[in-house]
Design a protein around this motif. Structure first.
Motif, short mmCIF file in Angstrom:
data_model
loop_
_atom_site.label_atom_id
_atom_site.label_comp_id
_atom_site.label_asym_id
_atom_site.label_seq_id
_atom_site.Cartn_x
_atom_site.Cartn_y
_atom_site.Cartn_z
N VAL A 236 -48.32 -65.18 31.63
CA VAL A 236 -47.99 -64.45 32.86
C VAL A 236 -47.57 -65.42 33.96
O VAL A 236 -46.59 -65.19 34.69
CB VAL A 236 -49.18 -63.60 33.31
N LEU A 237 -48.29 -66.54 34.08
CA LEU A 237 -47.94 -67.55 35.08
C LEU A 237 -46.54 -68.09 34.83
O LEU A 237 -45.75 -68.26 35.77
CB LEU A 237 -48.96 -68.69 35.05
N MET A 238 -46.21 -68.35 33.58
CA MET A 238 -44.89 -68.87 33.24
C MET A 238 -43.80 -67.87 33.62
O MET A 238 -42.78 -68.24 34.21
CB MET A 238 -44.82 -69.17 31.74
N ILE A 239 -44.02 -66.59 33.28
CA ILE A 239 -43.00 -65.57 33.56
C ILE A 239 -42.78 -65.43 35.06
O ILE A 239 -41.63 -65.39 35.55
CB ILE A 239 -43.42 -64.23 32.93
N ILE A 240 -43.87 -65.38 35.83
CA ILE A 240 -43.75 -65.22 37.28
C ILE A 240 -43.06 -66.42 37.91
O ILE A 240 -42.13 -66.27 38.72
CB ILE A 240 -45.14 -65.01 37.92
N SER A 241 -43.49 -67.62 37.54
CA SER A 241 -42.92 -68.83 38.15
C SER A 241 -41.46 -69.00 37.78
O SER A 241 -40.64 -69.40 38.62
CB SER A 241 -43.73 -70.06 37.74
N VAL A 242 -41.09 -68.69 36.53
CA VAL A 242 -39.69 -68.81 36.13
C VAL A 242 -38.83 -67.80 36.88
O VAL A 242 -37.72 -68.11 37.33
CB VAL A 242 -39.55 -68.61 34.59
N THR A 243 -39.33 -66.58 37.05
CA THR A 243 -38.59 -65.54 37.78
C THR A 243 -38.36 -65.95 39.23
O THR A 243 -37.24 -65.84 39.76
CB THR A 243 -39.34 -64.20 37.71
N VAL A 244 -39.42 -66.41 39.89
CA VAL A 244 -39.30 -66.83 41.29
C VAL A 244 -38.35 -68.04 41.41
O VAL A 244 -37.51 -68.10 42.31
CB VAL A 244 -40.68 -67.17 41.88
N ALA A 245 -38.48 -69.00 40.48
CA ALA A 245 -37.62 -70.18 40.51
C ALA A 245 -36.15 -69.79 40.33
O ALA A 245 -35.27 -70.32 41.00
CB ALA A 245 -38.05 -71.16 39.42
N TRP A 246 -35.90 -68.85 39.40
CA TRP A 246 -34.52 -68.40 39.18
C TRP A 246 -33.94 -67.74 40.43
O TRP A 246 -32.81 -67.99 40.83
CB TRP A 246 -34.48 -67.43 38.01
N LEU A 268 -37.34 -78.08 39.14
CA LEU A 268 -38.17 -78.43 40.30
C LEU A 268 -38.78 -77.19 40.93
O LEU A 268 -39.98 -77.14 41.24
CB LEU A 268 -37.33 -79.19 41.33
N LEU A 269 -37.97 -76.15 41.11
CA LEU A 269 -38.47 -74.92 41.72
C LEU A 269 -39.52 -74.25 40.83
O LEU A 269 -40.52 -73.71 41.33
CB LEU A 269 -37.30 -73.95 41.98
N TRP A 270 -39.28 -74.27 39.52
CA TRP A 270 -40.27 -73.69 38.60
C TRP A 270 -41.61 -74.42 38.71
O TRP A 270 -42.67 -73.80 38.82
CB TRP A 270 -39.76 -73.76 37.17
N GLY A 271 -41.56 -75.74 38.71
CA GLY A 271 -42.79 -76.52 38.80
C GLY A 271 -43.53 -76.28 40.10
O GLY A 271 -44.75 -76.10 40.14
N LEU A 272 -42.77 -76.28 41.22
CA LEU A 272 -43.40 -76.06 42.52
C LEU A 272 -44.01 -74.66 42.63
O LEU A 272 -45.10 -74.48 43.18
CB LEU A 272 -42.37 -76.28 43.64
N THR A 273 -43.30 -73.66 42.08
CA THR A 273 -43.81 -72.29 42.13
C THR A 273 -45.12 -72.17 41.35
O THR A 273 -46.11 -71.60 41.84
CB THR A 273 -42.77 -71.31 41.55
N VAL A 296 -53.27 -76.68 32.35
CA VAL A 296 -51.89 -76.99 31.96
C VAL A 296 -51.02 -77.20 33.20
O VAL A 296 -50.22 -78.14 33.27
CB VAL A 296 -51.31 -75.87 31.07
N THR A 297 -51.19 -76.36 34.20
CA THR A 297 -50.37 -76.47 35.42
C THR A 297 -50.62 -77.77 36.15
O THR A 297 -49.69 -78.51 36.50
CB THR A 297 -50.66 -75.28 36.35
#
Length: 555
Positions: A236-246, A268-273, A296-297
């Protein structure tokens, strides 16, 4: 005497080979051969004494070469990171993440090897770190010794092809091309090679399941109160962060931005999110993330940020490779300080090793300059050109012969020696034949990577042998006696990965699009092939190069 005059160049090259096989230091063998045959050439009337007056200026040019400053910067960065505990945290966390699947520890080693390659660029740091941390765990849970040692050694050598690789810096300098272009070109082949390692491990898990077992239940540390591992929370964290980064990336960038820049910014945006979400969850004790997701984060984001600091700034044009290396070194020191592992002894060891390696590189480069000056003075470059341009098959014949030659020489020489001895001889020939030198450099880099894996002289094998158990020992966790890892097992374990590396050489040769993307929106038309036909004094027509994709391989 006439025979000596006519064949002084091949005799000079043969003498160098003999000196190297006898074990003389490479830098001194190169310089001594250059001076010796320079004096012989003067006596035979082939050279003038004024030739040696060019040496001081050439050596000063080496010392004042800003590009080579990237070597000590990236070396210092890698050595500090090795001692900061980053590799240990990555291997432990990713091992737990993949540990539930068969071959999970081996997958984790490849993944962490790629991460370390993108941050350290130093083979010794990667192999020794993973050998010390992963090998005992893999032996504890019954991994095949050949597979375990081969995976660790091969994953460590990814540092030679994935930027910021030292060999790419040297190759770019010797070929007279941009380090940034070389980094962009090598990125895809490097990660494809890591993918091929994973495919091989997966095949081994199917063919020989006992060679790579999953972690037993008692070794899986991260557990939630309900007994699950928390993998769904991580997803879930991956999906949310990738969506926000995109979404942020679409808002900040436009479609005309180069692909490298968009990819770097997205990462960079994915990692920061993901990092912000994990920080807020931990600070407010929301309980949205599992212990595994948080771990992991917090372990993954710092090295990802360091990758952006080094490679991202280079790709988007903010910094030169030398400046990127300097920022990477500062970032590595800051990470070690944040982990409370930065000590005076650590910095002293890192700077001492960095100084030794930098001096090693400069001395070999000075020796190769002395050798190259005399070799060209006796028309050695023309001898090499006539030798290679007369091969059947044109450019493909040249590439195949050079690849075979590099592979054979890699049994006896390491990548620095190969880069300083054969690249100055082959580069001009490749350019004259119309071969793209960045593409040529990546082919050589992937091929030179095998020099670390060749039995019996591969340095990655030596590094692993130095940390692998030589005698039976009692495991601290299970209490069982673990048999040692023999040198033969390390050597045999490297063979499948050497075959994979050679397959990668063939793939880069046959699929140049893996490399040629570095040109981006640059014009693919060769100006020398443009014809202008002026008719009647008004207007005219322009005929560009219509050679198609096949011609583009060699432009």
């Amino acid at each position: 005497m006439e025979f000596l005059i006519a064949n002084l160049a091949p005799i000079m090259f043969a003498t160098l080979v003999v000196f190297l096989l006898l074990g003389f230091p490479v830098a001194f063998a190169l310089a001594a051969n250059g001076i010796l045959y320079g004096l012989i050439g003067i006596e035979l009337g082939l050279l003038t004494p004024a030739l040696f007056q060019a040496l001081p200026q050439r050596i000063f040019g080496i010392i004042s070469n800003d590009t080579l400053l990237a070597v000590p910067f990236f070396t210092l960065m890698g050595l500090v990171l090795e001692r900061s505990g980053m590799a240990e945290d990555l291997l432990e966390t990713i091992g737990q993440l993949f540990g539930t699947v068969r071959g999970g520890l081996a997958f984790a080693v490849v993944f962490v090897g790629a991460m370390l390659a993108a941050t350290t660029g130093v083979v010794s740091a990667s192999v020794i770190s993973m050998g010390l941390i992963s090998l005992p765990i893999m032996l504890r849970y019954g991994y095949d010794r050949r597979l375990a040692s081969g995976v660790i050694a091969a994953s460590g050598t990814l540092s030679q092809i994935i930027p910021p690789s030292l060999v790419l810096i040297i190759l770019a300098d010797q070929l007279g091309r941009s380090i940034g272009d070389m980094y962009r070109a090598a990125m895809v082949p490097g990660f494809v090679l890591a993918g091929l390692y994973i495919v091989y491990i997966a095949i081994m898990c199917v063919i020989k399941p006992a060679s790579a077992p999953a972690l037993p239940e008692e070794a899986r540390r991260f557990r939630e109160d309900n007994g699950t591992r928390g993998g769904r929370s991580l997803l879930v964290l991956m999906i949310i962060s990738v969506t926000v980064a995109w979404a942020l990336g679409q808002w900040m960038e436009n479609d005309t931005a180069p692909a490298d820049e968009r990819i770097v910014l997205s990462l960079l945006l994915w990692g920061l999110t993901a990092f912000v979400i994990a920080i807020v969850n931990k600070a407010l004790r929301l309980g949205l993330l599992s212990a595994l997701a948080e771990r992991v984060t917090f372990v993954m984001i710092p090295p990802l940020f360091l990758i952006f600091l080094v490679l991202g700034t280079i790709f988007i044009g903010v910094a030169t490779p030398t400046e990127g290396g300097a920022m990477g070194a500062v970032g590595a020191i800051a990470m070690a300080l944040a982990r409370k592992r930065l000590t005076l002894d650590l910095m002293k060891q890192a700077m001492d090793t960095t100084t030794k390696l930098s001096c090693f590189v400069v001395f070999i480069l000075v020796g190769s300059t002395v050798f190259g000056l005399t070799f060209r003075g006796v028309n050695g470059d023309l001898w090499v050109e006539h030798l290679l341009t007369g091969l059947p098959g044109g450019q493909w014949g040249f590439l195949i012969v050079v690849s075979v030659l590099t592979f054979v020489l890699a049994f006896f020489l390491d990548f620095f020696e190969l880069a300083f001895i054969i690249v100055p001889l082959l580069g001009p020939v490749a350019e004259k034949m119309g071969i793209d030198l960045i593409w040529f450099g990546v082919i050589l880099a992937v091929n030179m990577q095998t020099s670390f894996m060749h039995p019996p002289f591969g340095f990655a094998l030596f590094y692993l042998r130095s940390v692998a158990p030589k005698d039976p020992y009692k495991d601290k966790v299970t209490g069982r006696t673990i048999a040692p890892v023999t040198t033969g097992q390390i050597y045999w374990g490297s063979v499948p990965f050497i075959v994979i590396q050679l397959l990668m050489v063939a793939m880069v040769m046959l699929m140049p699009a893996m490399v040629m993307h570095y040109k981006g929106d640059q014009s693919q038309v060769d100006p020398s092939s443009v014809k202008i036909d002026v008719q009647g004094g008004y207007g005219g027509s322009v005929y560009g190069n219509d050679s198609g994709d096949a011609g583009a391989l060699f432009k």
